[in-house]
Scaffold this motif. Structure first.
Motif, PDB file in Angstrom:
ATOM      1  N   ASN A  46      24.421  70.050 104.623  1.00  0.00           N
ATOM      2  CA  ASN A  46      25.918  69.412 103.832  1.00  0.00           C
ATOM      3  C   ASN A  46      26.746  69.251 104.385  1.00  0.00           C
ATOM      4  O   ASN A  46      27.616  67.832 105.228  1.00  0.00           O
ATOM      5  CB  ASN A  46      26.589  69.279 101.993  1.00  0.00           C
ATOM      6  CG  ASN A  46      25.344  68.844 101.224  1.00  0.00           C
ATOM      7  OD1 ASN A  46      24.591  68.017 101.407  1.00  0.00           O
ATOM      8  ND2 ASN A  46      25.338  69.794  99.656  1.00  0.00           N
ATOM      9  N   ILE A  47      27.095  70.513 105.224  1.00  0.00           N
ATOM     10  CA  ILE A  47      28.190  70.779 106.507  1.00  0.00           C
ATOM     11  C   ILE A  47      27.913  70.136 107.157  1.00  0.00           C
ATOM     12  O   ILE A  47      29.384  68.896 107.506  1.00  0.00           O
ATOM     13  CB  ILE A  47      28.780  72.396 106.465  1.00  0.00           C
ATOM     14  CG1 ILE A  47      29.111  72.728 105.151  1.00  0.00           C
ATOM     15  CG2 ILE A  47      29.502  72.138 107.644  1.00  0.00           C
ATOM     16  CD1 ILE A  47      29.646  74.483 105.866  1.00  0.00           C
ATOM     17  N   ASN A  49      25.957  67.180 108.066  1.00  0.00           N
ATOM     18  CA  ASN A  49      26.194  65.591 107.944  1.00  0.00           C
ATOM     19  C   ASN A  49      27.426  65.373 107.801  1.00  0.00           C
ATOM     20  O   ASN A  49      27.915  64.203 107.919  1.00  0.00           O
ATOM     21  CB  ASN A  49      25.004  65.550 106.386  1.00  0.00           C
ATOM     22  CG  ASN A  49      23.977  65.594 106.846  1.00  0.00           C
ATOM     23  OD1 ASN A  49      22.825  65.381 108.025  1.00  0.00           O
ATOM     24  ND2 ASN A  49      23.370  65.637 105.507  1.00  0.00           N
ATOM     25  N   HIS A  50      28.673  66.165 107.220  1.00  0.00           N
ATOM     26  CA  HIS A  50      29.667  65.933 106.338  1.00  0.00           C
ATOM     27  C   HIS A  50      30.709  66.145 107.921  1.00  0.00           C
ATOM     28  O   HIS A  50      31.555  64.958 108.198  1.00  0.00           O
ATOM     29  CB  HIS A  50      30.623  66.773 105.321  1.00  0.00           C
ATOM     30  CG  HIS A  50      32.061  66.502 106.131  1.00  0.00           C
ATOM     31  ND1 HIS A  50      32.628  66.023 105.277  1.00  0.00           N
ATOM     32  CD2 HIS A  50      32.659  67.582 106.255  1.00  0.00           C
ATOM     33  CE1 HIS A  50      34.512  65.956 105.064  1.00  0.00           C
ATOM     34  NE2 HIS A  50      33.777  67.175 106.200  1.00  0.00           N
ATOM     35  N   ASP A  52      28.880  64.738 111.205  1.00  0.00           N
ATOM     36  CA  ASP A  52      27.885  64.484 111.977  1.00  0.00           C
ATOM     37  C   ASP A  52      27.713  64.953 112.837  1.00  0.00           C
ATOM     38  O   ASP A  52      27.798  64.586 113.911  1.00  0.00           O
ATOM     39  CB  ASP A  52      29.138  62.851 112.528  1.00  0.00           C
ATOM     40  CG  ASP A  52      29.645  62.246 111.467  1.00  0.00           C
ATOM     41  OD1 ASP A  52      28.981  61.852 110.184  1.00  0.00           O
ATOM     42  OD2 ASP A  52      30.449  61.341 111.080  1.00  0.00           O
ATOM     43  N   HIS A  99      36.770  70.697 112.089  1.00  0.00           N
ATOM     44  CA  HIS A  99      37.215  70.334 110.133  1.00  0.00           C
ATOM     45  C   HIS A  99      38.525  69.608 110.627  1.00  0.00           C
ATOM     46  O   HIS A  99      38.834  68.655 109.922  1.00  0.00           O
ATOM     47  CB  HIS A  99      37.215  71.744 109.726  1.00  0.00           C
ATOM     48  CG  HIS A  99      35.841  71.841 109.454  1.00  0.00           C
ATOM     49  ND1 HIS A  99      35.266  72.056 107.677  1.00  0.00           N
ATOM     50  CD2 HIS A  99      34.457  73.348 110.106  1.00  0.00           C
ATOM     51  CE1 HIS A  99      34.331  72.284 107.890  1.00  0.00           C
ATOM     52  NE2 HIS A  99      34.094  73.288 109.090  1.00  0.00           N
ATOM     53  N   ALA A 102      37.960  66.430 111.277  1.00  0.00           N
ATOM     54  CA  ALA A 102      37.053  65.704 110.139  1.00  0.00           C
ATOM     55  C   ALA A 102      37.701  65.393 109.047  1.00  0.00           C
ATOM     56  O   ALA A 102      37.939  64.553 107.729  1.00  0.00           O
ATOM     57  CB  ALA A 102      35.505  66.538 109.497  1.00  0.00           C
ATOM     58  N   ASP A 104      39.714  68.369 106.693  1.00  0.00           N
ATOM     59  CA  ASP A 104      39.143  68.234 105.725  1.00  0.00           C
ATOM     60  C   ASP A 104      40.352  69.471 105.535  1.00  0.00           C
ATOM     61  O   ASP A 104      41.670  69.599 105.827  1.00  0.00           O
ATOM     62  CB  ASP A 104      37.960  69.814 105.981  1.00  0.00           C
ATOM     63  CG  ASP A 104      36.525  68.872 105.940  1.00  0.00           C
ATOM     64  OD1 ASP A 104      35.598  67.817 106.001  1.00  0.00           O
ATOM     65  OD2 ASP A 104      36.812  69.223 107.154  1.00  0.00           O
TER      66      ASP A 104
END
Length: 137
Positions: A46-47, A49-50, A52, A99, A102, A104
């Motif tokens: 998941n990380i 994919n998040h 990219d 991060h 993104a 985050d």
């Protein structure tokens, strides 16, 4: 004179204890992170994919983390240990930057920063690696 030697010995012993403690934390973290990345635990997928990242990077990063942990627990080989420290430092800084890019939360950004602090502490506490200065006085 004896008191000075005693203080230096205790200081060195304290440094060894701190170094081994920080290194143990780093090695456990690298092994856990490397194995979970290598076997593609859902959280890690998941990380990636998040952020990219292509999933094939998981295998390379997982193996690199495991190898770095192994190098850090082996005795001797200071140049290889420096390479492991540098590799972990680069991975953690790149994770932090990813991060940030993104957008985050601060919490997601703290994990790579904590890892960066741990790897720097382990390196600078390592009494077996001599830092060579090129400065001439």
């Amino acid at each position: 004179m004896e008191k000075e030697i005693s203080i230096k010995t205790k200081s060195f012993q304290s440094r060894i204890i701190a170094f081994r403690t920080v290194t143990l934390i780093l090695v456990i973290g690298m092994l856990a992170g490397g194995i979970s990345t290598l076997v593609r635990v859902e959280y890690q997928v998941n990380i990636f994919n998040h952020l990219d990242y292509p999933l094939f990077l998981m295998s390379m990063i997982g193996i690199a983390k495991i190898l770095a942990a192994i190098v850090l627990i082996l005795p001797g080989i200071p140049l290889l240990k420096i390479g492991a420290y540098v590799g972990i430092f680069i991975v953690s800084i790149c994770a932090f930057i990813s991060h940030v890019v993104a957008n985050d939360s601060v919490g997601a950004m703290m994990n790579p920063l904590i890892l960066t602090a741990i790897v720097l502490a382990a390196h600078f506490l390592n009494p077996y690696i001599k830092v060579v200065s090129t400065a001439r006085v």
